[in-house]
Design a protein around this motif. Structure first.
Motif, PDB file in Angstrom:
ATOM      1  N   LEU A  66       0.707  -1.097  -0.136  1.00  0.00           N
ATOM      2  CA  LEU A  66      -0.189  -0.100   0.112  1.00  0.00           C
ATOM      3  C   LEU A  66       0.988   1.285   0.037  1.00  0.00           C
ATOM      4  O   LEU A  66       0.504   2.149  -0.734  1.00  0.00           O
ATOM      5  N   ARG A  67       1.928   1.073   0.734  1.00  0.00           N
ATOM      6  CA  ARG A  67       2.908   2.253   0.757  1.00  0.00           C
ATOM      7  C   ARG A  67       3.536   2.694  -0.699  1.00  0.00           C
ATOM      8  O   ARG A  67       3.754   3.834  -1.418  1.00  0.00           O
ATOM      9  N   THR A  72      -4.098  -2.811  -5.471  1.00  0.00           N
ATOM     10  CA  THR A  72      -5.255  -3.539  -4.720  1.00  0.00           C
ATOM     11  C   THR A  72      -4.784  -4.670  -3.979  1.00  0.00           C
ATOM     12  O   THR A  72      -4.251  -5.495  -4.834  1.00  0.00           O
ATOM     13  N   VAL A  73      -4.969  -4.603  -2.907  1.00  0.00           N
ATOM     14  CA  VAL A  73      -4.578  -5.813  -2.087  1.00  0.00           C
ATOM     15  C   VAL A  73      -5.968  -6.763  -1.337  1.00  0.00           C
ATOM     16  O   VAL A  73      -6.635  -6.194  -0.787  1.00  0.00           O
ATOM     17  N   GLY A  74      -5.988  -7.715  -1.679  1.00  0.00           N
ATOM     18  CA  GLY A  74      -6.973  -8.823  -1.052  1.00  0.00           C
ATOM     19  C   GLY A  74      -6.342  -9.863  -0.326  1.00  0.00           C
ATOM     20  O   GLY A  74      -5.373 -10.446  -0.963  1.00  0.00           O
ATOM     21  N   ILE A  75      -6.725 -10.074   0.963  1.00  0.00           N
ATOM     22  CA  ILE A  75      -6.217 -11.113   1.489  1.00  0.00           C
ATOM     23  C   ILE A  75      -7.356 -11.964   2.000  1.00  0.00           C
ATOM     24  O   ILE A  75      -8.422 -11.594   2.561  1.00  0.00           O
ATOM     25  N   GLY A  76      -7.024 -13.272   1.775  1.00  0.00           N
ATOM     26  CA  GLY A  76      -8.081 -14.545   2.165  1.00  0.00           C
ATOM     27  C   GLY A  76      -7.173 -15.173   3.433  1.00  0.00           C
ATOM     28  O   GLY A  76      -6.335 -15.671   3.202  1.00  0.00           O
ATOM     29  N   ALA A  77      -8.148 -15.404   4.398  1.00  0.00           N
ATOM     30  CA  ALA A  77      -7.337 -16.297   5.467  1.00  0.00           C
ATOM     31  C   ALA A  77      -8.353 -17.389   5.786  1.00  0.00           C
ATOM     32  O   ALA A  77      -9.748 -17.492   5.920  1.00  0.00           O
ATOM     33  N   VAL A 113      -8.675   3.238   0.964  1.00  0.00           N
ATOM     34  CA  VAL A 113      -7.540   2.314   0.947  1.00  0.00           C
ATOM     35  C   VAL A 113      -7.875   1.083   0.252  1.00  0.00           C
ATOM     36  O   VAL A 113      -8.975   0.318   0.760  1.00  0.00           O
ATOM     37  N   PRO A 114      -7.381   0.869  -0.789  1.00  0.00           N
ATOM     38  CA  PRO A 114      -7.604  -0.458  -1.483  1.00  0.00           C
ATOM     39  C   PRO A 114      -7.227  -1.788  -1.155  1.00  0.00           C
ATOM     40  O   PRO A 114      -6.251  -2.386  -1.597  1.00  0.00           O
ATOM     41  N   LEU A 115      -7.587  -2.092   0.107  1.00  0.00           N
ATOM     42  CA  LEU A 115      -7.218  -3.281   0.831  1.00  0.00           C
ATOM     43  C   LEU A 115      -8.583  -3.718   1.332  1.00  0.00           C
ATOM     44  O   LEU A 115      -9.400  -2.954   1.938  1.00  0.00           O
ATOM     45  N   ALA A 116      -8.797  -5.292   1.325  1.00  0.00           N
ATOM     46  CA  ALA A 116      -9.979  -5.828   2.014  1.00  0.00           C
ATOM     47  C   ALA A 116      -9.301  -7.170   2.446  1.00  0.00           C
ATOM     48  O   ALA A 116      -8.482  -8.020   1.767  1.00  0.00           O
ATOM     49  N   ALA A 136      -2.974   1.850   7.579  1.00  0.00           N
ATOM     50  CA  ALA A 136      -2.590   2.513   6.210  1.00  0.00           C
ATOM     51  C   ALA A 136      -2.973   3.698   5.826  1.00  0.00           C
ATOM     52  O   ALA A 136      -1.969   4.453   5.378  1.00  0.00           O
ATOM     53  N   ALA A 137      -4.099   4.103   6.194  1.00  0.00           N
ATOM     54  CA  ALA A 137      -4.551   5.494   6.244  1.00  0.00           C
ATOM     55  C   ALA A 137      -3.701   6.659   6.872  1.00  0.00           C
ATOM     56  O   ALA A 137      -3.431   7.884   6.547  1.00  0.00           O
ATOM     57  N   VAL A 138      -3.314   6.088   8.299  1.00  0.00           N
ATOM     58  CA  VAL A 138      -2.446   7.069   8.958  1.00  0.00           C
ATOM     59  C   VAL A 138      -0.943   7.353   8.410  1.00  0.00           C
ATOM     60  O   VAL A 138      -0.671   8.116   8.172  1.00  0.00           O
ATOM     61  N   ALA A 139      -0.519   6.256   7.885  1.00  0.00           N
ATOM     62  CA  ALA A 139       0.703   6.259   7.344  1.00  0.00           C
ATOM     63  C   ALA A 139       0.819   7.007   5.968  1.00  0.00           C
ATOM     64  O   ALA A 139       1.774   7.631   5.582  1.00  0.00           O
ATOM     65  N   SER A 140      -0.442   7.020   5.464  1.00  0.00           N
ATOM     66  CA  SER A 140      -0.042   7.658   4.042  1.00  0.00           C
ATOM     67  C   SER A 140      -0.253   9.289   4.181  1.00  0.00           C
ATOM     68  O   SER A 140       0.004   9.917   3.330  1.00  0.00           O
ATOM     69  N   ARG A 141      -0.615   9.615   5.254  1.00  0.00           N
ATOM     70  CA  ARG A 141      -0.274  11.253   5.660  1.00  0.00           C
ATOM     71  C   ARG A 141       1.054  11.553   6.269  1.00  0.00           C
ATOM     72  O   ARG A 141       1.212  12.670   6.630  1.00  0.00           O
TER      73      ARG A 141
END
Length: 211
Positions: A66-67, A72-77, A113-116, A136-141
């Protein structure tokens, strides 16, 4: 297990950047020592996929991508069909299906943030997503100065006074930059996101009972 599906954004405008991403991911794994169970490779089009068994490594990698930006990031657990083949492209099982659902959800234009995250335990998966998106939103700033001190503190495990000497600034300046960058808060949130990812696999291990 954790399957990460990463899809390029705006490939028609920027061209195919998969080879660049694969090199970036390999460098990241070498630098951090946190490697996937099955390494990333192109699956279809401008998409890559990898498999992990370590939730801390998943958090680290997802936030790094993301940085970098443009993906776009998709995580399957969840579980995967065993034995796990050498190639992620040949893998199957719930975690792979969940990763596909996640990456498609992450493409929504309403997302900042393009992550789910999608898990066999859906509640834990969405909780993990909420924490990761917030971090990620905090880091983007962060400013460049904020990233400089955050990266140095994270990579070298320095004391603030040592970093101040290295950068030629006062310890107070380093402390202020770290506070503004919310570095300590990010470091505290990462393990929480990893625990939620572990619970999202649906095994029930080490998860406290709901009130």
């Amino acid at each position: 297990m954790f399957v990460l599906t990463i899809d390029q954004r705006g490939s028609r405008r920027h061209g195919d950047r998969v080879d660049h991403l694969l090199a970036e991911l390999a460098d990241h794994h070498e630098r951090t020592g946190r490697r996937p169970l099955r390494g990333f490779e192109r699956t279809v089009g401008d998409e890559v996929q990898g498999v992990y068994d370590d939730p801390d490594a998943v958090v680290d990698l997802a936030l790094h991508v993301l940085r970098v930006g443009g993906w776009t990031v998709g995580i399957g657990a969840g579980p995967v069909d065993e034995p796990l083949p050498d190639s992620p492209r040949a893998g199957s099982g719930p975690a792979f299906v969940l990763a596909r659902t996640a990456v498609e959800s992450a493409k929504s234009r309403s997302r900042t943030v393009p992550l789910a995250v999608r898990g066999r335990d859906d509640g834990a998966g969405r909780d993990a997503e909420a924490v990761l998106v917030l971090v990620a939103a905090v880091a983007s700033r962060r400013s460049e100065a904020g990233w400089a001190v955050a990266d140095a503190m994270s990579a070298d495990d320095l004391r603030q006074e040592d970093l101040a000497d290295r950068m030629g600034v006062s310890q107070q300046a380093v402390s202020q930059r770290l506070r503004t960058a919310l570095w300590a808060e990010e470091r505290a949130a990462r393990p929480a996101a990893a625990r939620l990812l572990a619970w999202a696999q649906g095994s029930g291990e080490d998860r406290p009972a709901r009130a």
